[in-house]
Structures are given as C-alpha cells and as structure tokens.
Design an enzyme around this catalytic site. Sequence first.
Site, PDB file in Angstrom:
ATOM      1  N   LYS A   1     -10.356  12.391   1.266  1.00  0.00           N
ATOM      2  CA  LYS A   1     -11.404  11.390   1.049  1.00  0.00           C
ATOM      3  C   LYS A   1     -12.415  11.534   2.190  1.00  0.00           C
ATOM      4  O   LYS A   1     -12.028  11.636   3.369  1.00  0.00           O
ATOM      5  CB  LYS A   1     -10.829   9.986   1.036  1.00  0.00           C
TER       6      LYS A   1
ATOM      7  N   LYS B   1      -2.012   4.182 -11.354  1.00  0.00           N
ATOM      8  CA  LYS B   1      -1.378   3.495 -10.221  1.00  0.00           C
ATOM      9  C   LYS B   1       0.023   3.081 -10.625  1.00  0.00           C
ATOM     10  O   LYS B   1       0.222   2.487 -11.710  1.00  0.00           O
ATOM     11  CB  LYS B   1      -2.215   2.262  -9.844  1.00  0.00           C
TER      12      LYS B   1
END
Length: 344
Positions: A218, A109
């Site tokens: 996703k 991240k």
Amino acid sequence: MTPLPPLDELLAAASVVELPMRVRFRGVDHREAVLLRGPRGWAEWAPFVEYDDRDASRWLSAAVELGWGRLPDPVRTDVGVNATVPAVSPPDVAGVLERFPGCRTVKVKVAERGQRLEDDLARVAEVRRVAGPQARVRVDANGAWWVEEAREALRRLGRHELEYAEQPCARVEELAELRVALAKDGTDVPVAADESIRRAEDPLRVAREGAADLVVVKVAPLGGVARALEVVAACGLPAVVSSALDTSVGLAAGVALAAALPQLDHDCGLGTAALLDADVVPDPLLPVGGRLTTARAATVRNAVDPALLTAYRAPAERERWWRDRLGRAHAVLAAGPGVGDRSS
Ligand SMILES: O=C(O)CCC(=O)C1=CC=C[C@@H](O)[C@@H]1C(=O)O
Ligand SMILES: [Mg+2]
C-alpha cells in the site's frame, strides 16, 4: 526522497474532510482525510486514526512524494482492479458486487470480530455463486486467526478455490508455520502478507522467513510509491497493490504504484472508491470494465473540487486534531532517518 516542506507550508495546503461510507469497512462508517495542495498536484494524508505518530509520519512521506515530489515512471498504462466485499451477510453480497462491474477478482473480508467461520463460509460461498466459477476469489483475515484456526479455516474455505489468503495470522513466524501446515494438509491456498509488510519495522522479514507466497503493498503506509517499489524489489516476491481506503487522490497514487511494478500478475485492491459515499473529486476513480488507467488516475488526482472540500469539511475539533497530528508527524520526519523510517 522528496525534501520535507516546512510545516507551515503543509498546514497552509491542508483541507480536512470527513467522507461518509456506503458500507461499514474496517470498523468505520466514515473516512477522515487530509488533502494537501502541493506544487506538483494534490496529495492525501490519511493515516488511520489509531496509528501512532511514527506510522503517521510514513504516510506523510507518501503525501510529500505525491504533492511535492515526482512519481516513478509507469511500465504499463492500465491495471486490473478487484472488487472488495466487506464482512456483509450473504444477501448483501450481490449488491456490493454490483458496485464493481467488470471486476473478475473479488477480495472477501473474513474473520471479522464478533463473527464465526460459518459466517465466512456463507459469505465466500455466496461470492462464488454470484461471481461465478471463473472469478478469482481471495480472502483477507487481517491477522485474526491463530495458526491452527487458519489451517482449519483455509481447509474449509479452500473448497471455493481461493486465489490466496491475505494475512491469515498476525505474526511473520505464524505465517511461516501456517504455510508448512497448509502444504502438509494439501490445502492449496497461497499466503499473502499485508500487515506484516506495511506495519513491520522490517518488511523484508516476510521474504527472509518464507512467510508468504506474495506481498500486498500500500503506498501510504509504506511511505510512498518509490519506497513501496524498493520493498517489493527487496522481497523478491509477486506483489499486489491495495488501497488504504483512500479518496480518489490516494487511489491515484496506488494506480501509479501498480503501473510502475516491473511484474504485476494479480488484480489490485484499488476499487475502494466504491465503498465511499462521497469523494473529493466530482468523478471518483472507479474502475471501468474492472480496470483503471494511469491517464485517468492522473486526471482525477488533480480534479479535487474545492466545493466538495467545503461540503465535507470535517468538524472544527477534528480539523484541529488532524492539524496537530500533522505537526507531530512532521516533527518525526524532520528529526531525520531512524526515527520514523524503517530499518532494512
Ligand atoms: O485490498 C482491497 O481489496 C481493498 C483495500 C483493503 O482491503 C484494505 C484497505 C485498508 C486496510 C484494510 O482494511 C484492508 C486490507 O487489509 O487490505
Ligand atoms: Mg489486507
């Protein structure tokens, strides 16, 4: 499309849990989820709390497919899984990576709110040091950079040999502009689209406008495994499956998607059970040797333990909030296509 069960059937099947997380991720330190016991097995409905009813209805389509429908057939029996490193400080990197034994790919991240590029450079450098020169390292900015900011960030982060940068900028046109700039600079960092796929009215714009080299898909945000497969086929770009920070039940659907993709050349972001400090199954769906199998995913998905549902039952007012939200999302789906569905 799996027929929508009546709302009272969904409500009767629902258990609301609040699971603690091992490490803060996506701005939260716990994960709420609704587990649904359908006739075809357990399902999960856990749209992020800030999402509106239309988004939540797409996640509900995925839950209905999982618990009441049939999943597409796999074309492989196991998939590679990447480690996921939240926006932690360099001294914490090794501890996070220890939770992903055998993973050869690491997603880091970056561009976390309140942090600076120097924090990202230090974190990625430490990931590269700990994971070694052979590891594949990708970064995810969640759309936080402007084009020129992304251009400079990836020029500097690119020295660590990045596999790709996920959603460096927020808008499709910015991603397209950035790809041209990176090529001009000789910055060899492919661009992956995530939010521009899963939150877009038209996920195919990414492909039409040359905004990405690959797509991240996703299951839940796209409305299910079958819908995600359609989006990947329509985009015509390499795809990576990533979780929606699901419990092991939702992760099993992610494995089903990754196993059904005609082509899969990248490890998938399906190791996030390691970020949870509790789960709804006694043996969470954690990668073994950096991989997850369809057989184990199918077993784990139906091993939901009622004692865990009780132990992690959400507070009464959160349970009410989720059950009300379920009613609203159900109403969006019941109103028919064009209300909760995407154009394309
Ligand atoms: O892809 C991974 O490695 C793990 C999943 C992951 O990074 C995410 C899950 C859900 C929402 C986001 O916070 C984030 C993402 O943007 O991909
Ligand atoms: Mg992402």
